[in-house]
Design a protein around this motif. Sequence first.
Motif, PDB file in Angstrom:
ATOM      1  N   ALA A   1      -5.995  10.689  11.223  1.00  0.00           N
ATOM      2  CA  ALA A   1      -5.874  11.639  12.382  1.00  0.00           C
ATOM      3  C   ALA A   1      -3.834  11.790  12.523  1.00  0.00           C
ATOM      4  CB  ALA A   1      -6.172  11.460  13.666  1.00  0.00           C
ATOM      5  N   ALA A   2      -3.600  10.722  11.930  1.00  0.00           N
ATOM      6  CA  ALA A   2      -2.182  10.006  12.279  1.00  0.00           C
ATOM      7  C   ALA A   2      -1.375  11.179  11.942  1.00  0.00           C
ATOM      8  CB  ALA A   2      -1.910   8.504  11.913  1.00  0.00           C
ATOM      9  N   ARG A   3       0.045  11.685  12.522  1.00  0.00           N
ATOM     10  CA  ARG A   3       0.947  11.992  12.053  1.00  0.00           C
ATOM     11  C   ARG A   3       1.892  11.956  10.589  1.00  0.00           C
ATOM     12  NH1 ARG A   3       2.290  12.973  16.726  1.00  0.00           N
ATOM     13  NH2 ARG A   3       1.810  14.958  16.600  1.00  0.00           N
ATOM     14  N   VAL A   4       1.518  10.789   9.770  1.00  0.00           N
ATOM     15  CA  VAL A   4       1.885   9.899   8.783  1.00  0.00           C
ATOM     16  C   VAL A   4       1.160   8.711   9.276  1.00  0.00           C
ATOM     17  CG1 VAL A   4       4.057   9.249   7.577  1.00  0.00           C
ATOM     18  CG2 VAL A   4       4.613  11.101   8.898  1.00  0.00           C
ATOM     19  N   ILE A   5       0.536   8.190   7.295  1.00  0.00           N
ATOM     20  CA  ILE A   5       0.126   7.498   6.981  1.00  0.00           C
ATOM     21  C   ILE A   5       0.631   6.744   5.823  1.00  0.00           C
ATOM     22  CG2 ILE A   5      -2.030   6.504   6.001  1.00  0.00           C
ATOM     23  CD1 ILE A   5      -3.468   9.375   7.505  1.00  0.00           C
ATOM     24  N   ALA A   6       1.548   5.733   6.170  1.00  0.00           N
ATOM     25  CA  ALA A   6       2.345   5.421   4.770  1.00  0.00           C
ATOM     26  C   ALA A   6       1.342   4.160   4.312  1.00  0.00           C
ATOM     27  CB  ALA A   6       3.756   4.605   5.284  1.00  0.00           C
ATOM     28  N   VAL A   7       1.211   4.011   2.925  1.00  0.00           N
ATOM     29  CA  VAL A   7       0.771   2.520   2.557  1.00  0.00           C
ATOM     30  C   VAL A   7       1.999   1.905   1.900  1.00  0.00           C
ATOM     31  CG1 VAL A   7      -0.780   1.797   1.133  1.00  0.00           C
ATOM     32  CG2 VAL A   7      -1.173   3.634   2.074  1.00  0.00           C
ATOM     33  N   LEU A   8       2.504   0.426   2.326  1.00  0.00           N
ATOM     34  CA  LEU A   8       3.272   0.003   1.818  1.00  0.00           C
ATOM     35  C   LEU A   8       2.861  -1.329   0.594  1.00  0.00           C
ATOM     36  CD1 LEU A   8       5.876  -1.395   1.477  1.00  0.00           C
ATOM     37  CD2 LEU A   8       5.361  -2.591   3.831  1.00  0.00           C
ATOM     38  N   ILE A   9       2.462  -0.789  -0.634  1.00  0.00           N
ATOM     39  CA  ILE A   9       2.249  -2.242  -1.538  1.00  0.00           C
ATOM     40  C   ILE A   9       2.905  -3.118  -2.862  1.00  0.00           C
ATOM     41  CG2 ILE A   9       0.053  -2.381  -3.667  1.00  0.00           C
ATOM     42  CD1 ILE A   9      -0.926   0.211  -2.230  1.00  0.00           C
ATOM     43  N   THR A  10       2.953  -3.597  -2.580  1.00  0.00           N
ATOM     44  CA  THR A  10       4.456  -4.850  -3.065  1.00  0.00           C
ATOM     45  C   THR A  10       3.805  -5.898  -4.689  1.00  0.00           C
ATOM     46  OG1 THR A  10       5.004  -5.969  -1.466  1.00  0.00           O
ATOM     47  CG2 THR A  10       5.848  -4.278  -1.631  1.00  0.00           C
TER      48      THR A  10
ATOM     49  N   ILE B   1      -9.747   2.003   0.587  1.00  0.00           N
ATOM     50  CA  ILE B   1      -8.159   2.951   0.860  1.00  0.00           C
ATOM     51  C   ILE B   1      -8.668   4.246   0.574  1.00  0.00           C
ATOM     52  CG2 ILE B   1      -7.659   1.916  -1.201  1.00  0.00           C
ATOM     53  CD1 ILE B   1      -4.882   2.578   1.750  1.00  0.00           C
ATOM     54  N   ALA B   2      -9.391   4.803  -0.784  1.00  0.00           N
ATOM     55  CA  ALA B   2      -9.900   6.263  -1.058  1.00  0.00           C
ATOM     56  C   ALA B   2     -10.641   6.931   0.558  1.00  0.00           C
ATOM     57  CB  ALA B   2     -10.972   6.411  -1.984  1.00  0.00           C
ATOM     58  N   GLY B   3     -10.667   6.553   1.231  1.00  0.00           N
ATOM     59  CA  GLY B   3     -11.388   7.213   2.574  1.00  0.00           C
ATOM     60  C   GLY B   3     -10.372   7.723   3.395  1.00  0.00           C
ATOM     61  N   VAL B   4      -9.271   7.221   3.550  1.00  0.00           N
ATOM     62  CA  VAL B   4      -7.910   7.402   3.917  1.00  0.00           C
ATOM     63  C   VAL B   4      -7.400   8.509   3.529  1.00  0.00           C
ATOM     64  CG1 VAL B   4      -5.572   6.720   4.635  1.00  0.00           C
ATOM     65  CG2 VAL B   4      -7.417   5.043   4.637  1.00  0.00           C
ATOM     66  N   ARG B   5      -7.163   9.922   4.029  1.00  0.00           N
ATOM     67  CA  ARG B   5      -7.148  11.002   3.769  1.00  0.00           C
ATOM     68  C   ARG B   5      -6.413  11.705   5.252  1.00  0.00           C
ATOM     69  NH1 ARG B   5      -6.869   8.918  -0.474  1.00  0.00           N
ATOM     70  NH2 ARG B   5      -8.565  10.161  -2.283  1.00  0.00           N
ATOM     71  N   PRO B   6      -5.258  11.796   5.659  1.00  0.00           N
ATOM     72  CA  PRO B   6      -4.939  12.880   6.330  1.00  0.00           C
ATOM     73  C   PRO B   6      -6.049  14.202   6.974  1.00  0.00           C
ATOM     74  CG  PRO B   6      -3.055  12.725   5.140  1.00  0.00           C
ATOM     75  CD  PRO B   6      -4.204  12.167   4.642  1.00  0.00           C
ATOM     76  N   THR B   7      -5.954  14.356   7.947  1.00  0.00           N
ATOM     77  CA  THR B   7      -7.204  15.146   8.303  1.00  0.00           C
ATOM     78  C   THR B   7      -6.240  16.428   9.447  1.00  0.00           C
ATOM     79  OG1 THR B   7      -7.692  13.839   9.816  1.00  0.00           O
ATOM     80  CG2 THR B   7      -9.249  13.988   8.807  1.00  0.00           C
ATOM     81  N   SER B   8      -7.280  17.725   9.914  1.00  0.00           N
ATOM     82  CA  SER B   8      -6.487  17.996  10.270  1.00  0.00           C
ATOM     83  C   SER B   8      -6.927  18.906  11.713  1.00  0.00           C
ATOM     84  CB  SER B   8      -5.488  19.663   9.772  1.00  0.00           C
ATOM     85  OG  SER B   8      -6.842  20.489   8.820  1.00  0.00           O
ATOM     86  N   PRO B   9      -7.522  17.599  12.909  1.00  0.00           N
ATOM     87  CA  PRO B   9      -8.615  18.404  13.837  1.00  0.00           C
ATOM     88  C   PRO B   9      -8.289  19.541  14.465  1.00  0.00           C
ATOM     89  CG  PRO B   9      -7.629  16.128  13.968  1.00  0.00           C
ATOM     90  CD  PRO B   9      -6.913  16.393  12.729  1.00  0.00           C
ATOM     91  N   ASP B  10      -6.548  19.656  14.428  1.00  0.00           N
ATOM     92  CA  ASP B  10      -6.224  20.679  14.776  1.00  0.00           C
ATOM     93  C   ASP B  10      -5.524  21.598  14.021  1.00  0.00           C
ATOM     94  OD1 ASP B  10      -4.183  19.312  14.255  1.00  0.00           O
ATOM     95  OD2 ASP B  10      -2.648  19.676  16.508  1.00  0.00           O
ATOM     96  N   GLY B  11      -5.477  21.612  12.618  1.00  0.00           N
ATOM     97  CA  GLY B  11      -4.702  22.819  12.049  1.00  0.00           C
ATOM     98  C   GLY B  11      -3.530  21.540  11.026  1.00  0.00           C
ATOM     99  N   SER B  12      -3.370  20.922  12.173  1.00  0.00           N
ATOM    100  CA  SER B  12      -2.170  20.544  11.014  1.00  0.00           C
ATOM    101  C   SER B  12      -1.911  18.903  10.707  1.00  0.00           C
ATOM    102  CB  SER B  12      -1.034  20.581  12.476  1.00  0.00           C
ATOM    103  OG  SER B  12      -1.589  19.025  13.223  1.00  0.00           O
ATOM    104  N   ALA B  13      -2.672  18.393   9.508  1.00  0.00           N
ATOM    105  CA  ALA B  13      -2.645  17.458   8.833  1.00  0.00           C
ATOM    106  C   ALA B  13      -1.158  16.803   8.457  1.00  0.00           C
ATOM    107  CB  ALA B  13      -3.344  17.676   7.250  1.00  0.00           C
ATOM    108  N   GLY B  14      -1.915  15.450   8.450  1.00  0.00           N
ATOM    109  CA  GLY B  14      -0.354  14.560   8.007  1.00  0.00           C
ATOM    110  C   GLY B  14      -0.052  14.051   7.350  1.00  0.00           C
TER     111      GLY B  14
END
Length: 269
Positions: free
Chosen positions: A210-219, A241-254
């Motif tokens: 549900a987050a506005r931005v989801i950032a994944v840091l891999i180094t 990690i494949a289950g992490v996908r921005p959802t849009s509970p209110d129509g504005s996906a992150g």
Amino acid sequence: MSPDASHDDHYTLEPEAPAPSLPGRVIVRGDEEDLHHALGSDLMVHAQNCVRQFGDFHLALSGGSTPMPFYRRLMVDPTFREFPWKRTHLWLVDERRVPVTDERSNWAHIASILLDHSDIPRAHAHAIDATAVDADTRYEKELQATLAWREKGHDRLDFVLLGVGDDCHTASLFPHSPALSERDRLVVINAGETVTPPDRVTLTYKTINAARVIAVLITGAKKREAVARIVAGGEPEELPIAGVRPTSPDGSAGEMRWYLDRAACPAGG
Ligand code: 6PG
């Protein structure tokens, strides 16, 4: 010039490997330092925008080893001097179920870097009381109560920074673990077989997605195989990690963003 001169490796520039094909925006930089600069700049702009729009900024950070140099960079690089720490709420993506005095505590590391050197108000520092039996429900309530100040639809985390383990877990969402199928709760207690300590408290997919931005840091080259597995794809049961996908509970996906250094990128994209 010898006929073989054009084959002299010394003078031949390696063609850049293509950015791996991952769902969302992929940001690749030559090394960790440049990558931290890119991530820090994006994070700061987003934080400033949220503060302008909502008056505050809700940031959830991962532990583990990968992001610690990034957190230090945020504190020392003058580029990030305008970061709105005073308006920032600091949350944890996950915590190991050890006391905060234990050196494996994520909070201990993050707090010693960020809290001690920024002006985040103490009331905005949301540690997980990891050894409490009801650590998950307490943190869930704290999240709900704090975000309830926001207008409906905006009551979500603004930026979640994730890492990825060698087995492609993220947060403390481990392959084949019960937390993967949790749909309602925001925070749960979970355990992983390949990590020490195994017992964890973690945000769920529901909260992260549900987050506005989801950032994944891999180094680092050590993570290259994990990145190749993510690119190849799979089910969250095997590849959390494949289950992490921005959802849009209110129509504005992150937005989903991947921040990788060149070393973490598999050859061939
Ligand atoms: C933790 C984390 C976890 C981490 C990955 C990657 O508590 O360990 O929050 O999800 O991001 O395990 O860890 P490394 O960065 O140490 O490889």
